[in-house]
Design a protein around this motif. Structure first.
Motif, short mmCIF file in Angstrom:
data_model
loop_
_atom_site.label_atom_id
_atom_site.label_comp_id
_atom_site.label_asym_id
_atom_site.label_seq_id
_atom_site.Cartn_x
_atom_site.Cartn_y
_atom_site.Cartn_z
N THR A 17 0.85 -1.18 0.00
CA THR A 17 0.00 0.00 0.00
C THR A 17 0.88 1.23 0.00
OG1 THR A 17 -1.71 -1.16 1.24
CG2 THR A 17 -1.79 1.24 1.24
N ALA A 18 0.73 2.06 -1.03
CA ALA A 18 1.54 3.27 -1.11
C ALA A 18 1.19 4.23 0.00
CB ALA A 18 1.33 3.93 -2.47
N THR A 19 2.19 4.96 0.49
CA THR A 19 2.00 5.95 1.55
C THR A 19 2.20 7.34 0.98
OG1 THR A 19 4.31 6.07 2.24
CG2 THR A 19 2.96 4.28 3.18
N ILE A 20 1.90 8.32 1.80
CA ILE A 20 2.08 9.71 1.37
C ILE A 20 3.55 10.01 1.10
CG2 ILE A 20 2.29 10.65 3.71
CD1 ILE A 20 0.58 13.03 2.73
N ARG A 21 4.44 9.31 1.82
CA ARG A 21 5.88 9.50 1.59
C ARG A 21 6.29 8.97 0.21
NH1 ARG A 21 8.54 11.15 6.04
NH2 ARG A 21 7.44 10.93 8.04
N ASP A 22 5.66 7.87 -0.21
CA ASP A 22 5.93 7.33 -1.54
C ASP A 22 5.52 8.33 -2.62
OD1 ASP A 22 6.83 4.91 -0.46
OD2 ASP A 22 4.78 4.11 -0.42
N VAL A 23 4.36 8.96 -2.42
CA VAL A 23 3.89 9.95 -3.39
C VAL A 23 4.84 11.14 -3.43
CG1 VAL A 23 2.00 11.49 -4.02
CG2 VAL A 23 1.48 9.23 -3.09
#
Length: 350
Positions: A17-23
């Motif tokens: 699950t992508a996180t806001i840090r990944d974005v």
């Protein structure tokens, strides 16, 4: 996928699950910039915002609802507590609320009290912290009940439950005026012995419609008797009332039911007994639910724009949510009711 692969390795990338840090990493911006862009905040250029949204879409990033609430202090959800969810009236009401809510980007959480005060209290407490505002229709919503079960400051609009004080905004149907129109129509078409099928005890709509019936008889036909039969807004109670009408001597020449579903149930009982509507007994209702025009004969009724009742209530609530520092309490609006003449009472349709 690239960012997820870097964090979790190729074997788990598709499940991660992508996180806001990944974005933020993918869009080459700070976490704060991602938060502002995705929550509609200021301080991010249009170009950067577009790049952030593209990155979020690529990574299938879904903002965490709880975290978002902490940032915006909004759930973007409104609650609607209704006495019941069964029947065409409530489906039309919910449709009107939902359309107006979606136009504002809000989700709708619906619950029913099943006409029970304890169930209404439980439902209200369950919604606390989950909704930005509340639409409430309940026969139990007096001042004491609201003080005990509504959090202070929660934007609230009452539907057909107007209190004597001005602490809340309220929207209600002109029930007594509509009932007077119907009785005046029945008297004008030559009917004198008019039975009224009541709604549930303690229901505000039913009480106001009964009051309009009594007032119109008293002013337009003071010698005509007031004849009451019990009902509960359901088709079965209208059917039972129709059976009671058949047993009356002398037999009434018209029936006015406090809602359409009881009128339709009554017509069924009369038809089974071989009674012709409207030649022998006229039948009329209240609400103008979609089914009313399709029964045989089509039902004369009082038209209430039910979906509009819901959408107007939602607009009042939306104003409170969007402008919490300029909330006007004590705004009371009435939704007009009008006579719709069809085949079930004779006279000229229109």
């Amino acid at each position: 996928y690239v960012a997820a692969t870097a964090r979790f390795g190729p074997g788990r990338a598709r499940m991660a699950t992508a996180t806001i840090r990944d974005v933020a990493r993918e869009a080459r911006v700070s976490v704060a910039s991602v938060s502002r862009a995705l929550n509609g905040g200021r301080g991010v250029t249009a170009e950067t915002s577009a790049r952030i949204r593209e990155a979020a879409t690529r990574l299938r990033y879904m903002p965490h609802a709880a975290a978002r609430m902490l940032i915006t202090r909004r759930t973007h959800t409104i609650g609607a507590l209704l006495p019941d969810l069964y029947g065409e009236f409530f489906s039309e009401l919910i449709r009107g609320i939902d359309l107006a809510a979606r136009a504002r980007g809000l989700h709708l959480l619906v619950s029913s009290s099943h006409d029970d005060a304890d169930a209404a209290a439980v439902a209200l407490r369950a919604m606390q912290g989950r909704v930005d505002g509340l639409l409430l229709m309940s026969p139990h919503a007096d001042a004491a009940f609201l003080r005990q079960n509504l959090p202070l400051g929660l934007p609230t609009v009452l539907m057909n439950t107007r209190l004597a004080d001005d602490d809340y905004c309220a929207l209600s149907v002109d029930n007594d005026g509509g009932a007077r129109l119907m009785v005046e129509h029945l008297l004008a078409t030559g009917h004198q012995r008019i039975v009224f099928i009541q709604g549930p005890p303690g229901n505000r709509d039913a009480a106001e419609r009964e009051l309009g019936y009594r007032e119109a008889l008293a002013s337009g036909a003071p010698d005509s008797p007031v004849i009451m039969l019990r009902g509960d807004f359901g088709e079965e109670s209208g059917y039972r009332a129709g059976r009671d009408v058949l047993a009356m001597r002398p037999r009434p020449d018209a029936v006015f039911a406090a809602n359409d579903m009881m009128a339709i149930g009554c017509m069924t009982a009369l038809r089974e007994a071989g009674i012709s509507v409207p030649e022998e007994i006229a039948v009329s209702g209240f609400d103008d639910v979609p089914m009313a025009r399709y029964v045989t004969p089509p039902l004369t009724t009082i038209h209430v724009h039910i979906a509009e009742l819901g959408s107007q209530a939602m607009e009042l609530l939306g104003e409170q949510i969007d402008q919490p520092d300029h909330v006007k309490t004590g705004v009371h609006r009435r939704v007009a009711a009008k006579l719709v003449v069809r085949g079930s009472t004779g006279g000229s349709p229109g």
